[in-house]
Design a protein around this motif. Structure first.
Motif, PDB file in Angstrom:
ATOM      1  N   ALA A 474      11.354  -2.016  -2.026  1.00 20.10           N
ATOM      2  CA  ALA A 474      12.038  -2.371  -3.068  1.00 20.10           C
ATOM      3  C   ALA A 474      11.465  -2.238  -4.437  1.00 20.10           C
ATOM      4  N   LEU A 475      10.370  -1.357  -4.425  1.00 20.41           N
ATOM      5  CA  LEU A 475       9.672  -0.969  -5.624  1.00 20.41           C
ATOM      6  C   LEU A 475       9.985   0.504  -6.214  1.00 20.41           C
ATOM      7  N   ASP A 476       9.923   0.491  -7.492  1.00 20.44           N
ATOM      8  CA  ASP A 476       9.823   2.016  -7.957  1.00 20.44           C
ATOM      9  C   ASP A 476       8.821   2.646  -7.378  1.00 20.44           C
ATOM     10  N   VAL A 477       8.706   4.015  -7.660  1.00 17.28           N
ATOM     11  CA  VAL A 477       7.758   4.948  -6.931  1.00 17.28           C
ATOM     12  C   VAL A 477       6.612   4.828  -7.667  1.00 17.28           C
ATOM     13  N   SER A 478       6.441   4.521  -8.780  1.00 11.87           N
ATOM     14  CA  SER A 478       5.019   4.505  -9.462  1.00 11.87           C
ATOM     15  C   SER A 478       4.644   3.062  -9.067  1.00 11.87           C
ATOM     16  N   VAL A 479       5.482   2.078  -8.976  1.00 13.93           N
ATOM     17  CA  VAL A 479       4.755   0.724  -8.646  1.00 13.93           C
ATOM     18  C   VAL A 479       4.532   0.781  -7.204  1.00 13.93           C
ATOM     19  N   GLN A 480       5.301   1.559  -6.394  1.00 11.85           N
ATOM     20  CA  GLN A 480       4.850   1.683  -5.021  1.00 11.85           C
ATOM     21  C   GLN A 480       3.456   2.522  -4.837  1.00 11.85           C
ATOM     22  N   ALA A 481       3.318   3.105  -5.706  1.00 10.65           N
ATOM     23  CA  ALA A 481       1.901   3.995  -5.630  1.00 10.65           C
ATOM     24  C   ALA A 481       0.692   3.269  -6.013  1.00 10.65           C
ATOM     25  N   GLY A 482       0.986   2.100  -6.871  1.00  8.54           N
ATOM     26  CA  GLY A 482      -0.022   1.284  -7.283  1.00  8.54           C
ATOM     27  C   GLY A 482      -0.234   0.245  -5.922  1.00  8.54           C
ATOM     28  N   ILE A 483       0.691  -0.086  -5.306  1.00  2.07           N
ATOM     29  CA  ILE A 483       0.470  -1.067  -4.270  1.00  2.07           C
ATOM     30  C   ILE A 483      -0.025  -0.029  -2.980  1.00  2.07           C
ATOM     31  N   LEU A 484       0.270   1.224  -2.858  1.00  2.95           N
ATOM     32  CA  LEU A 484      -0.485   1.721  -1.683  1.00  2.95           C
ATOM     33  C   LEU A 484      -1.921   2.288  -2.009  1.00  2.95           C
ATOM     34  N   GLU A 485      -2.325   2.432  -3.299  1.00  3.06           N
ATOM     35  CA  GLU A 485      -3.586   2.471  -3.568  1.00  3.06           C
ATOM     36  C   GLU A 485      -4.739   1.185  -3.463  1.00  3.06           C
ATOM     37  N   LEU A 486      -3.776   0.109  -3.765  1.00  2.00           N
ATOM     38  CA  LEU A 486      -4.540  -1.034  -3.462  1.00  2.00           C
ATOM     39  C   LEU A 486      -4.651  -1.468  -1.631  1.00  2.00           C
ATOM     40  N   LEU A 487      -3.598  -1.334  -1.090  1.00  5.08           N
ATOM     41  CA  LEU A 487      -3.757  -1.381   0.351  1.00  5.08           C
ATOM     42  C   LEU A 487      -4.906  -0.409   0.908  1.00  5.08           C
TER      43      LEU A 487
END
Length: 572
Positions: A474-487
Protein backbone atom coordinates in the motif's frame (compact mmCIF):
# COMPACT_ATOMS: atom_id res chain seq x y z
CA UNK A 1 -11.25 -4.85 -32.83
CA UNK A 2 -12.35 -2.04 -35.07
CA UNK A 3 -9.95 0.81 -35.44
CA UNK A 4 -10.94 4.29 -34.52
CA UNK A 5 -12.10 6.33 -37.49
CA UNK A 6 -9.86 9.12 -38.65
CA UNK A 7 -10.63 12.57 -37.31
CA UNK A 8 -9.14 15.97 -37.89
CA UNK A 9 -7.24 16.57 -34.69
CA UNK A 10 -4.34 18.78 -33.73
CA UNK A 11 -0.89 17.28 -33.38
CA UNK A 12 -1.30 17.34 -29.62
CA UNK A 13 -4.50 15.75 -28.39
CA UNK A 14 -3.94 17.01 -24.85
CA UNK A 15 -2.05 20.15 -23.90
CA UNK A 16 -1.48 21.25 -20.31
CA UNK A 17 0.14 24.65 -19.86
CA UNK A 18 0.99 26.39 -16.59
CA UNK A 19 -1.48 24.33 -14.58
CA UNK A 20 -1.60 25.37 -10.92
CA UNK A 21 -4.08 24.02 -8.37
CA UNK A 22 -4.83 25.17 -4.84
CA UNK A 23 -7.09 24.01 -2.04
CA UNK A 24 -8.04 27.28 -0.40
CA UNK A 25 -4.80 29.18 0.28
CA UNK A 26 -2.66 26.00 -0.06
CA UNK A 27 -1.09 25.48 -3.46
CA UNK A 28 -0.64 21.78 -4.29
CA UNK A 29 0.29 21.90 -8.00
CA UNK A 30 2.70 24.48 -9.38
CA UNK A 31 2.98 25.56 -13.03
CA UNK A 32 2.82 22.08 -14.62
CA UNK A 33 3.07 21.75 -18.40
CA UNK A 34 3.12 18.76 -20.75
CA UNK A 35 1.48 17.56 -23.96
CA UNK A 36 0.28 14.25 -25.36
CA UNK A 37 -0.22 13.37 -29.03
CA UNK A 38 -2.94 11.18 -30.50
CA UNK A 39 -2.18 7.49 -29.91
CA UNK A 40 0.70 8.20 -27.54
CA UNK A 41 1.11 7.35 -23.88
CA UNK A 42 2.48 9.54 -21.10
CA UNK A 43 2.98 8.64 -17.45
CA UNK A 44 2.82 10.99 -14.48
CA UNK A 45 5.02 9.47 -11.79
CA UNK A 46 5.90 10.43 -8.23
CA UNK A 47 5.17 9.63 -4.62
CA UNK A 48 1.89 10.18 -2.80
CA UNK A 49 1.33 13.90 -2.48
CA UNK A 50 3.27 14.67 -5.65
CA UNK A 51 0.14 15.95 -7.39
CA UNK A 52 -0.39 13.14 -9.94
CA UNK A 53 -4.02 12.39 -9.16
CA UNK A 54 -4.84 16.05 -8.57
CA UNK A 55 -3.63 16.89 -12.09
CA UNK A 56 -5.69 14.01 -13.49
CA UNK A 57 -8.78 15.25 -11.66
CA UNK A 58 -8.25 18.74 -13.07
CA UNK A 59 -8.10 17.32 -16.61
CA UNK A 60 -11.26 15.30 -15.95
CA UNK A 61 -12.93 18.23 -14.18
CA UNK A 62 -13.38 16.14 -11.03
CA UNK A 63 -11.83 18.52 -8.51
CA UNK A 64 -14.18 19.20 -5.56
CA UNK A 65 -16.38 22.14 -6.45
CA UNK A 66 -15.87 25.16 -4.22
CA UNK A 67 -12.79 23.67 -2.54
CA UNK A 68 -10.17 23.58 -5.29
CA UNK A 69 -9.10 26.27 -7.74
CA UNK A 70 -7.29 25.47 -10.99
CA UNK A 71 -5.57 28.03 -13.20
CA UNK A 72 -3.67 27.65 -16.44
CA UNK A 73 -4.74 25.91 -19.63
CA UNK A 74 -5.95 22.35 -20.31
CA UNK A 75 -6.79 21.85 -23.98
CA UNK A 76 -8.33 18.77 -25.60
CA UNK A 77 -8.04 18.77 -29.38
CA UNK A 78 -7.11 22.44 -29.15
CA UNK A 79 -10.19 23.35 -27.11
CA UNK A 80 -9.57 24.81 -23.66
CA UNK A 81 -11.76 22.73 -21.36
CA UNK A 82 -10.62 24.03 -17.98
CA UNK A 83 -12.97 27.00 -18.10
CA UNK A 84 -15.85 25.36 -19.95
CA UNK A 85 -19.25 25.50 -18.25
CA UNK A 86 -20.23 22.09 -16.89
CA UNK A 87 -23.08 21.84 -19.38
CA UNK A 88 -20.63 22.09 -22.28
CA UNK A 89 -17.99 19.84 -20.70
CA UNK A 90 -20.37 17.03 -19.70
CA UNK A 91 -20.75 15.63 -23.26
CA UNK A 92 -16.97 15.16 -23.42
CA UNK A 93 -16.96 12.73 -20.49
CA UNK A 94 -16.96 9.17 -21.73
CA UNK A 95 -17.04 10.16 -25.38
CA UNK A 96 -13.72 12.05 -25.52
CA UNK A 97 -12.32 11.55 -22.02
CA UNK A 98 -12.36 8.10 -20.42
CA UNK A 99 -11.33 7.33 -16.85
CA UNK A 100 -10.12 4.10 -15.23
CA UNK A 101 -9.98 4.58 -11.43
CA UNK A 102 -7.62 2.85 -9.04
CA UNK A 103 -10.07 0.70 -7.08
CA UNK A 104 -12.54 -1.23 -9.26
CA UNK A 105 -14.46 -2.51 -6.24
CA UNK A 106 -15.50 1.00 -5.18
CA UNK A 107 -15.96 2.33 -8.71
CA UNK A 108 -18.90 0.03 -9.49
CA UNK A 109 -22.33 0.07 -7.87
CA UNK A 110 -22.56 -3.09 -5.71
CA UNK A 111 -26.35 -3.42 -5.99
CA UNK A 112 -26.55 -3.24 -9.80
CA UNK A 113 -25.44 -5.86 -12.30
CA UNK A 114 -22.52 -5.24 -14.61
CA UNK A 115 -24.91 -5.19 -17.56
CA UNK A 116 -27.12 -2.51 -16.02
CA UNK A 117 -24.11 -0.29 -15.41
CA UNK A 118 -22.67 -1.03 -18.85
CA UNK A 119 -25.79 0.32 -20.53
CA UNK A 120 -24.91 3.78 -19.17
CA UNK A 121 -21.64 3.66 -21.12
CA UNK A 122 -23.40 2.20 -24.18
CA UNK A 123 -25.84 5.10 -24.15
CA UNK A 124 -22.94 7.39 -25.10
CA UNK A 125 -22.82 5.64 -28.48
CA UNK A 126 -26.18 7.19 -29.38
CA UNK A 127 -27.75 3.77 -29.92
CA UNK A 128 -31.36 3.55 -28.65
CA UNK A 129 -32.09 -0.15 -29.30
CA UNK A 130 -31.43 -2.09 -26.03
CA UNK A 131 -30.68 -5.29 -27.95
CA UNK A 132 -28.01 -3.58 -30.05
CA UNK A 133 -26.54 -2.00 -26.92
CA UNK A 134 -26.40 -5.38 -25.23
CA UNK A 135 -24.65 -6.91 -28.22
CA UNK A 136 -22.03 -4.16 -28.21
CA UNK A 137 -21.51 -4.58 -24.47
CA UNK A 138 -20.97 -8.32 -24.84
CA UNK A 139 -18.55 -7.65 -27.72
CA UNK A 140 -16.40 -5.31 -25.66
CA UNK A 141 -16.45 -7.62 -22.63
CA UNK A 142 -15.12 -10.33 -24.91
CA UNK A 143 -12.54 -7.96 -26.39
CA UNK A 144 -11.00 -7.32 -22.97
CA UNK A 145 -10.57 -11.05 -22.42
CA UNK A 146 -13.42 -11.80 -20.03
CA UNK A 147 -14.56 -15.43 -20.24
CA UNK A 148 -18.29 -16.00 -20.70
CA UNK A 149 -19.34 -12.35 -21.28
CA UNK A 150 -23.01 -13.23 -20.76
CA UNK A 151 -22.30 -14.45 -17.24
CA UNK A 152 -20.27 -11.32 -16.50
CA UNK A 153 -23.10 -9.19 -17.91
CA UNK A 154 -25.57 -10.75 -15.45
CA UNK A 155 -23.18 -10.74 -12.46
CA UNK A 156 -22.95 -8.32 -9.56
CA UNK A 157 -19.50 -6.81 -8.77
CA UNK A 158 -18.98 -8.98 -5.68
CA UNK A 159 -19.28 -12.10 -7.85
CA UNK A 160 -16.17 -11.18 -9.86
CA UNK A 161 -12.49 -11.11 -8.94
CA UNK A 162 -10.46 -7.90 -8.75
CA UNK A 163 -8.82 -8.61 -12.09
CA UNK A 164 -12.18 -9.24 -13.74
CA UNK A 165 -13.61 -6.03 -12.27
CA UNK A 166 -10.67 -4.04 -13.62
CA UNK A 167 -11.29 -5.56 -17.06
CA UNK A 168 -14.95 -4.56 -16.77
CA UNK A 169 -13.92 -0.97 -16.05
CA UNK A 170 -11.59 -0.96 -19.05
CA UNK A 171 -14.38 -2.37 -21.22
CA UNK A 172 -16.84 0.31 -20.09
CA UNK A 173 -14.21 3.00 -20.64
CA UNK A 174 -13.30 1.98 -24.20
CA UNK A 175 -16.88 1.18 -25.27
CA UNK A 176 -17.67 4.79 -26.36
CA UNK A 177 -14.23 4.97 -28.09
CA UNK A 178 -12.82 8.02 -26.26
CA UNK A 179 -9.80 9.87 -27.63
CA UNK A 180 -8.00 9.86 -24.28
CA UNK A 181 -8.03 7.47 -21.33
CA UNK A 182 -6.79 8.57 -17.93
CA UNK A 183 -5.75 5.50 -15.90
CA UNK A 184 -5.10 6.23 -12.22
CA UNK A 185 -2.93 3.42 -10.75
CA UNK A 186 -5.03 0.87 -12.68
CA UNK A 187 -3.10 -2.19 -11.44
CA UNK A 188 -1.82 -1.29 -7.97
CA UNK A 189 -4.19 -3.68 -6.16
CA UNK A 190 -3.78 -6.62 -8.54
CA UNK A 191 -1.62 -9.73 -8.62
CA UNK A 192 1.50 -9.44 -10.75
CA UNK A 193 0.20 -11.75 -13.48
CA UNK A 194 -3.17 -9.98 -13.60
CA UNK A 195 -1.28 -6.66 -13.63
CA UNK A 196 0.61 -7.74 -16.73
CA UNK A 197 -2.61 -8.85 -18.46
CA UNK A 198 -4.28 -5.50 -17.72
CA UNK A 199 -1.28 -3.49 -18.92
CA UNK A 200 -0.98 -5.65 -22.04
CA UNK A 201 -4.66 -5.08 -22.69
CA UNK A 202 -4.34 -1.31 -22.37
CA UNK A 203 -1.38 -1.39 -24.74
CA UNK A 204 -3.32 -3.43 -27.30
CA UNK A 205 -6.37 -1.19 -27.08
CA UNK A 206 -4.22 1.91 -27.43
CA UNK A 207 -2.53 0.57 -30.55
CA UNK A 208 -5.63 -0.83 -32.25
CA UNK A 209 -8.02 2.02 -31.43
CA UNK A 210 -5.42 4.82 -31.60
CA UNK A 211 -6.41 5.91 -28.10
CA UNK A 212 -4.06 8.12 -26.09
CA UNK A 213 -3.20 7.04 -22.55
CA UNK A 214 -2.37 9.21 -19.55
CA UNK A 215 -1.05 6.77 -16.93
CA UNK A 216 -0.84 7.75 -13.27
CA UNK A 217 1.62 5.63 -11.30
CA UNK A 218 4.30 5.71 -8.61
CA UNK A 219 6.08 2.73 -10.17
CA UNK A 220 8.93 3.87 -12.42
CA UNK A 221 9.37 0.34 -13.78
CA UNK A 222 5.80 0.18 -15.08
CA UNK A 223 6.00 3.74 -16.38
CA UNK A 224 9.25 3.10 -18.26
CA UNK A 225 7.91 -0.10 -19.79
CA UNK A 226 4.49 1.18 -20.78
CA UNK A 227 4.76 4.90 -21.57
CA UNK A 228 6.40 6.84 -24.39
CA UNK A 229 7.07 9.85 -22.18
CA UNK A 230 7.37 10.55 -18.45
CA UNK A 231 6.67 13.56 -16.26
CA UNK A 232 8.30 13.21 -12.85
CA UNK A 233 6.49 15.11 -10.12
CA UNK A 234 7.45 16.02 -6.56
CA UNK A 235 5.45 18.27 -4.24
CA UNK A 236 3.25 19.35 -7.13
CA UNK A 237 6.09 20.53 -9.37
CA UNK A 238 7.73 18.98 -12.43
CA UNK A 239 11.19 17.69 -11.57
CA UNK A 240 12.00 16.19 -14.94
CA UNK A 241 10.23 15.33 -18.19
CA UNK A 242 11.02 13.73 -21.52
CA UNK A 243 11.14 10.35 -23.21
CA UNK A 244 10.91 7.25 -21.04
CA UNK A 245 14.17 5.97 -22.49
CA UNK A 246 16.10 9.10 -21.47
CA UNK A 247 14.65 9.45 -17.98
CA UNK A 248 14.95 5.77 -17.18
CA UNK A 249 18.49 5.27 -18.43
CA UNK A 250 19.93 8.68 -17.50
CA UNK A 251 17.79 10.58 -14.95
CA UNK A 252 18.98 14.15 -14.52
CA UNK A 253 17.57 15.05 -11.09
CA UNK A 254 18.32 13.59 -7.67
CA UNK A 255 14.65 12.80 -7.18
CA UNK A 256 14.33 10.84 -10.44
CA UNK A 257 17.55 9.00 -9.60
CA UNK A 258 16.14 8.08 -6.18
CA UNK A 259 12.96 6.70 -7.78
CA UNK A 260 15.07 4.59 -10.11
CA UNK A 261 17.22 3.35 -7.23
CA UNK A 262 14.10 2.17 -5.40
CA UNK A 263 12.84 -0.05 -8.25
CA UNK A 264 13.20 -3.58 -6.78
CA UNK A 265 13.81 -5.34 -10.10
CA UNK A 266 16.79 -3.10 -10.85
CA UNK A 267 18.56 -3.85 -7.57
CA UNK A 268 17.90 -7.49 -6.61
CA UNK A 269 20.90 -7.66 -4.23
CA UNK A 270 20.22 -4.41 -2.39
CA UNK A 271 19.67 -5.99 1.04
CA UNK A 272 21.54 -9.26 0.58
CA UNK A 273 24.80 -8.28 2.28
CA UNK A 274 22.87 -6.72 5.15
CA UNK A 275 20.81 -9.86 5.71
CA UNK A 276 23.73 -12.28 5.89
CA UNK A 277 25.56 -10.62 8.81
CA UNK A 278 24.09 -9.89 12.24
CA UNK A 279 25.46 -6.89 14.13
CA UNK A 280 27.33 -7.61 17.34
CA UNK A 281 24.91 -5.71 19.54
CA UNK A 282 21.35 -4.40 19.05
CA UNK A 283 20.93 -0.65 19.06
CA UNK A 284 17.82 -0.51 21.26
CA UNK A 285 16.78 -2.35 24.37
CA UNK A 286 13.25 -2.79 23.08
CA UNK A 287 14.11 -6.14 21.58
CA UNK A 288 17.42 -6.73 23.30
CA UNK A 289 18.00 -10.48 23.25
CA UNK A 290 21.83 -10.81 23.30
CA UNK A 291 21.71 -14.60 23.34
CA UNK A 292 19.57 -14.67 20.21
CA UNK A 293 21.71 -12.06 18.46
CA UNK A 294 24.97 -13.76 19.33
CA UNK A 295 23.67 -17.16 18.29
CA UNK A 296 24.49 -18.41 14.80
CA UNK A 297 22.23 -21.40 15.35
CA UNK A 298 20.34 -22.71 12.36
CA UNK A 299 17.52 -24.03 14.56
CA UNK A 300 14.17 -23.83 12.80
CA UNK A 301 11.98 -21.00 14.04
CA UNK A 302 9.09 -22.04 11.76
CA UNK A 303 8.40 -25.63 10.71
CA UNK A 304 5.27 -26.38 8.70
CA UNK A 305 4.91 -29.97 7.53
CA UNK A 306 2.16 -31.46 5.34
CA UNK A 307 -0.53 -29.01 6.40
CA UNK A 308 -3.98 -29.41 4.86
CA UNK A 309 -7.03 -27.20 5.36
CA UNK A 310 -10.50 -27.39 3.78
CA UNK A 311 -13.28 -24.82 3.87
CA UNK A 312 -16.89 -24.99 2.76
CA UNK A 313 -17.96 -22.26 0.35
CA UNK A 314 -21.24 -22.16 -1.54
CA UNK A 315 -21.95 -25.77 -0.70
CA UNK A 316 -18.58 -26.89 -2.06
CA UNK A 317 -15.41 -27.98 -0.30
CA UNK A 318 -12.42 -25.77 -1.10
CA UNK A 319 -8.95 -27.20 -0.45
CA UNK A 320 -7.18 -24.02 0.62
CA UNK A 321 -3.97 -25.76 1.69
CA UNK A 322 -3.00 -29.13 0.26
CA UNK A 323 0.01 -30.68 1.97
CA UNK A 324 1.86 -27.37 2.40
CA UNK A 325 5.36 -27.63 3.88
CA UNK A 326 8.08 -25.05 4.49
CA UNK A 327 10.66 -24.24 7.15
CA UNK A 328 12.49 -21.07 8.19
CA UNK A 329 15.79 -20.93 10.04
CA UNK A 330 16.56 -18.39 12.77
CA UNK A 331 17.49 -14.98 11.39
CA UNK A 332 16.40 -15.80 7.84
CA UNK A 333 13.57 -14.61 5.60
CA UNK A 334 11.27 -17.04 3.83
CA UNK A 335 8.74 -15.83 1.27
CA UNK A 336 5.35 -17.25 0.34
CA UNK A 337 4.39 -16.12 -3.15
CA UNK A 338 1.44 -16.72 -5.40
CA UNK A 339 -1.68 -15.10 -6.78
CA UNK A 340 -4.91 -14.49 -4.91
CA UNK A 341 -6.42 -17.84 -3.98
CA UNK A 342 -3.06 -19.59 -3.90
CA UNK A 343 -3.30 -20.38 -0.17
CA UNK A 344 -0.87 -17.79 1.22
CA UNK A 345 -3.34 -16.21 3.64
CA UNK A 346 -4.66 -19.58 4.84
CA UNK A 347 -1.10 -20.75 5.55
CA UNK A 348 -0.45 -17.61 7.59
CA UNK A 349 -3.69 -17.98 9.56
CA UNK A 350 -2.78 -21.58 10.36
CA UNK A 351 0.68 -20.51 11.49
CA UNK A 352 -0.77 -17.81 13.74
CA UNK A 353 -3.23 -20.26 15.28
CA UNK A 354 -6.23 -18.37 13.93
CA UNK A 355 -7.27 -21.58 12.16
CA UNK A 356 -6.49 -25.22 12.96
CA UNK A 357 -5.20 -27.54 10.22
CA UNK A 358 -7.17 -30.63 9.26
CA UNK A 359 -3.89 -32.52 9.14
CA UNK A 360 -0.18 -31.84 9.31
CA UNK A 361 2.09 -30.25 11.88
CA UNK A 362 3.10 -26.66 12.70
CA UNK A 363 5.72 -25.60 15.23
CA UNK A 364 7.15 -22.23 16.19
CA UNK A 365 10.55 -22.11 17.90
CA UNK A 366 10.26 -25.84 18.51
CA UNK A 367 6.80 -25.66 20.10
CA UNK A 368 3.90 -27.31 18.33
CA UNK A 369 0.81 -25.15 17.91
CA UNK A 370 -1.47 -28.16 17.37
CA UNK A 371 -3.45 -29.70 20.21
CA UNK A 372 -2.66 -26.84 22.56
CA UNK A 373 -5.00 -25.00 24.89
CA UNK A 374 -5.94 -21.42 24.07
CA UNK A 375 -3.63 -20.15 26.83
CA UNK A 376 -0.71 -22.19 25.50
CA UNK A 377 -1.26 -21.00 21.94
CA UNK A 378 -1.51 -17.45 23.26
CA UNK A 379 1.87 -17.80 24.96
CA UNK A 380 3.41 -19.06 21.71
CA UNK A 381 1.80 -16.23 19.76
CA UNK A 382 3.60 -13.70 21.94
CA UNK A 383 6.79 -14.74 20.14
CA UNK A 384 5.07 -14.63 16.74
CA UNK A 385 3.86 -11.20 15.68
CA UNK A 386 2.12 -9.98 12.52
CA UNK A 387 2.52 -6.79 10.47
CA UNK A 388 -0.58 -6.31 8.34
CA UNK A 389 -0.78 -5.30 4.70
CA UNK A 390 -2.48 -1.94 4.92
CA UNK A 391 -1.33 0.58 7.56
CA UNK A 392 -4.33 2.76 6.74
CA UNK A 393 -6.79 0.14 8.04
CA UNK A 394 -4.75 -1.93 10.51
CA UNK A 395 -4.37 0.85 13.09
CA UNK A 396 -7.33 1.98 15.22
CA UNK A 397 -7.99 5.57 14.08
CA UNK A 398 -9.45 6.54 17.47
CA UNK A 399 -6.35 5.54 19.47
CA UNK A 400 -3.16 7.47 19.85
CA UNK A 401 0.05 5.86 18.66
CA UNK A 402 1.35 5.26 22.18
CA UNK A 403 -1.69 3.17 23.07
CA UNK A 404 -1.54 1.28 19.76
CA UNK A 405 2.07 0.26 20.34
CA UNK A 406 1.46 -0.53 24.03
CA UNK A 407 -1.57 -2.75 23.41
CA UNK A 408 0.37 -6.06 23.07
CA UNK A 409 2.14 -5.34 26.37
CA UNK A 410 -1.23 -4.74 28.00
CA UNK A 411 -2.71 -7.89 26.49
CA UNK A 412 0.16 -10.10 27.65
CA UNK A 413 0.51 -8.34 31.00
CA UNK A 414 4.16 -7.49 30.43
CA UNK A 415 5.90 -5.30 33.04
CA UNK A 416 4.71 -2.42 35.16
CA UNK A 417 3.09 0.72 33.78
CA UNK A 418 6.39 2.69 33.77
CA UNK A 419 8.16 -0.25 32.15
CA UNK A 420 5.54 -0.41 29.41
CA UNK A 421 5.89 3.32 28.76
CA UNK A 422 9.67 2.88 28.44
CA UNK A 423 9.24 -0.04 26.05
CA UNK A 424 6.86 1.97 23.85
CA UNK A 425 9.35 4.80 23.68
CA UNK A 426 12.17 2.40 22.81
CA UNK A 427 10.02 0.61 20.21
CA UNK A 428 9.25 3.88 18.43
CA UNK A 429 12.93 4.82 18.52
CA UNK A 430 13.89 1.44 17.06
CA UNK A 431 11.82 2.15 13.95
CA UNK A 432 13.10 5.70 13.60
CA UNK A 433 10.09 7.60 14.93
CA UNK A 434 10.41 10.56 17.34
CA UNK A 435 8.94 10.36 20.84
CA UNK A 436 6.22 12.94 20.13
CA UNK A 437 4.60 10.55 17.62
CA UNK A 438 3.17 8.66 20.62
CA UNK A 439 0.67 11.46 21.23
CA UNK A 440 -0.60 11.57 17.65
CA UNK A 441 -3.38 9.63 15.97
CA UNK A 442 -2.84 7.58 12.76
CA UNK A 443 -4.66 10.16 10.64
CA UNK A 444 -1.85 12.62 11.36
CA UNK A 445 0.85 10.29 10.04
CA UNK A 446 2.02 9.43 6.53
CA UNK A 447 1.67 5.92 5.12
CA UNK A 448 5.32 5.15 5.81
CA UNK A 449 5.04 6.42 9.39
CA UNK A 450 1.92 4.31 9.97
CA UNK A 451 3.68 1.18 8.80
CA UNK A 452 6.61 1.98 11.11
CA UNK A 453 4.10 2.21 13.95
CA UNK A 454 2.73 -1.22 12.96
CA UNK A 455 6.27 -2.63 13.03
CA UNK A 456 6.98 -1.04 16.43
CA UNK A 457 3.77 -2.60 17.75
CA UNK A 458 4.91 -6.01 16.54
CA UNK A 459 8.39 -5.64 18.05
CA UNK A 460 7.41 -4.23 21.44
CA UNK A 461 6.86 -7.72 22.94
CA UNK A 462 10.27 -8.87 21.66
CA UNK A 463 9.12 -11.64 19.30
CA UNK A 464 11.34 -14.21 17.64
CA UNK A 465 9.30 -14.39 14.43
CA UNK A 466 7.53 -11.62 12.49
CA UNK A 467 5.00 -12.42 9.77
CA UNK A 468 4.97 -9.66 7.15
CA UNK A 469 1.74 -9.84 5.12
CA UNK A 470 2.30 -7.68 2.02
CA UNK A 471 3.81 -5.04 4.34
CA UNK A 472 4.61 -2.50 1.61
CA UNK A 473 1.97 -3.09 -1.08
CA UNK A 474 0.00 0.00 0.00
CA UNK A 475 3.09 2.24 -0.02
CA UNK A 476 4.96 4.25 -2.63
CA UNK A 477 8.13 2.69 -3.98
CA UNK A 478 10.41 5.12 -2.12
CA UNK A 479 8.52 4.68 1.17
CA UNK A 480 8.60 0.92 0.52
CA UNK A 481 12.39 1.09 0.22
CA UNK A 482 12.61 2.89 3.57
CA UNK A 483 10.50 0.21 5.28
CA UNK A 484 12.58 -2.59 3.75
CA UNK A 485 15.79 -0.88 4.89
CA UNK A 486 14.34 -0.75 8.38
CA UNK A 487 13.27 -4.41 8.37
CA UNK A 488 16.69 -5.46 7.09
CA UNK A 489 18.42 -3.41 9.79
CA UNK A 490 16.26 -4.85 12.57
CA UNK A 491 16.80 -8.38 11.30
CA UNK A 492 20.56 -8.19 11.24
CA UNK A 493 20.74 -6.44 14.63
CA UNK A 494 18.22 -8.61 16.43
CA UNK A 495 18.34 -11.95 14.64
CA UNK A 496 14.64 -11.77 13.77
CA UNK A 497 13.06 -14.42 11.58
CA UNK A 498 10.67 -13.18 8.89
CA UNK A 499 7.90 -14.89 6.95
CA UNK A 500 7.31 -12.54 4.02
CA UNK A 501 4.01 -12.91 2.15
CA UNK A 502 3.84 -11.21 -1.22
CA UNK A 503 2.79 -11.46 -4.87
CA UNK A 504 5.62 -9.09 -5.91
CA UNK A 505 8.41 -11.31 -7.23
CA UNK A 506 10.88 -8.47 -7.70
CA UNK A 507 10.44 -7.49 -4.06
CA UNK A 508 10.79 -11.08 -2.89
CA UNK A 509 14.09 -11.38 -4.72
CA UNK A 510 15.37 -8.39 -2.76
CA UNK A 511 14.33 -9.43 0.73
CA UNK A 512 14.06 -13.22 0.95
CA UNK A 513 16.60 -16.01 1.37
CA UNK A 514 14.24 -18.84 0.46
CA UNK A 515 10.85 -18.99 -1.21
CA UNK A 516 7.83 -21.26 -1.64
CA UNK A 517 5.63 -20.76 -4.70
CA UNK A 518 1.98 -21.60 -4.01
CA UNK A 519 -0.72 -22.31 -6.55
CA UNK A 520 -4.24 -23.46 -5.70
CA UNK A 521 -3.17 -24.51 -2.21
CA UNK A 522 -0.09 -26.48 -3.23
CA UNK A 523 3.62 -25.70 -3.11
CA UNK A 524 4.65 -26.10 -6.74
CA UNK A 525 8.26 -25.04 -6.25
CA UNK A 526 10.52 -24.15 -3.32
CA UNK A 527 14.17 -23.42 -2.65
CA UNK A 528 16.78 -20.68 -2.45
CA UNK A 529 15.70 -17.41 -4.04
CA UNK A 530 18.70 -17.36 -6.37
CA UNK A 531 17.88 -20.84 -7.67
CA UNK A 532 14.16 -20.23 -8.14
CA UNK A 533 14.68 -16.92 -9.94
CA UNK A 534 17.54 -18.05 -12.16
CA UNK A 535 16.35 -21.60 -12.87
CA UNK A 536 12.58 -21.89 -12.33
CA UNK A 537 11.34 -25.41 -12.95
CA UNK A 538 7.56 -25.03 -12.86
CA UNK A 539 5.57 -23.33 -15.62
CA UNK A 540 3.60 -21.35 -13.04
CA UNK A 541 6.79 -19.96 -11.49
CA UNK A 542 8.02 -18.99 -14.94
CA UNK A 543 4.71 -17.23 -15.60
CA UNK A 544 5.07 -15.23 -12.37
CA UNK A 545 8.63 -14.26 -13.23
CA UNK A 546 7.63 -13.29 -16.77
CA UNK A 547 5.14 -10.84 -15.27
CA UNK A 548 7.86 -8.71 -13.68
CA UNK A 549 8.13 -5.44 -15.68
CA UNK A 550 11.06 -5.42 -18.11
CA UNK A 551 13.05 -2.70 -16.40
CA UNK A 552 16.58 -3.24 -17.64
CA UNK A 553 17.88 -0.20 -19.54
CA UNK A 554 17.94 -2.25 -22.75
CA UNK A 555 14.24 -3.02 -22.35
CA UNK A 556 13.23 0.52 -21.47
CA UNK A 557 12.70 1.65 -25.03
CA UNK A 558 10.51 4.54 -24.10
CA UNK A 559 7.24 2.67 -24.26
CA UNK A 560 5.45 0.33 -26.58
CA UNK A 561 5.56 2.38 -29.75
CA UNK A 562 8.87 4.19 -29.20
CA UNK A 563 10.52 2.76 -32.27
CA UNK A 564 7.61 3.66 -34.49
CA UNK A 565 6.66 7.05 -33.11
CA UNK A 566 8.26 10.13 -31.68
CA UNK A 567 7.70 10.49 -27.91
CA UNK A 568 5.03 12.83 -26.65
CA UNK A 569 6.39 16.21 -25.66
CA UNK A 570 6.70 17.22 -22.05
CA UNK A 571 8.04 20.50 -20.79
CA UNK A 572 8.82 21.77 -17.35
Amino acid sequence: MKTRKDTNVSADLLTVEGLSIAYGPTAVVHDVSFSLAQGESLALIGESGSGKSTIAKAILRLLPHGEATATGRVALNGRDVLGLPEKQFRPLRGRELGFIPQDPASALNPVRTIGAQAHEAAALLGETDPAVRRARILDVLEQVGLPDPSRVYDSYPHQLSGGMLQRVLIALTVLPRPSLIVADEPTSALDVTVQKLILDMLTELRQELDISLLLITHDLAIAAERADSLVVLKDGAVQESGSSRDIFTAPQTDYARSLQADVPALHPDRYRAQRTVFAAEPTHDVVSRPAAVASRSTALQIDVQGVTKRFSAGGKDVLACDGVSFAVERGRTHALVGESGSGKTTAVRLLLGLEQPDSGRISVAGQSTSGRSRAEVRDIRRHLQLVYQNPFTSLDPTWRVGRIVREPLDQFGVGTKPERARRVEEALASVGLPTDVASRRPAHLSGGQRQRVAIARALVVRPDVVVLDEPTSALDVSVQAGILELLSKLQRELGLTYLFVSHDLALVRQVADTVSVLRKGQVVEAGAVEDIFSRPQHTYTRALLDSIPLVTPAAALGGIAAEAKQPAKATA
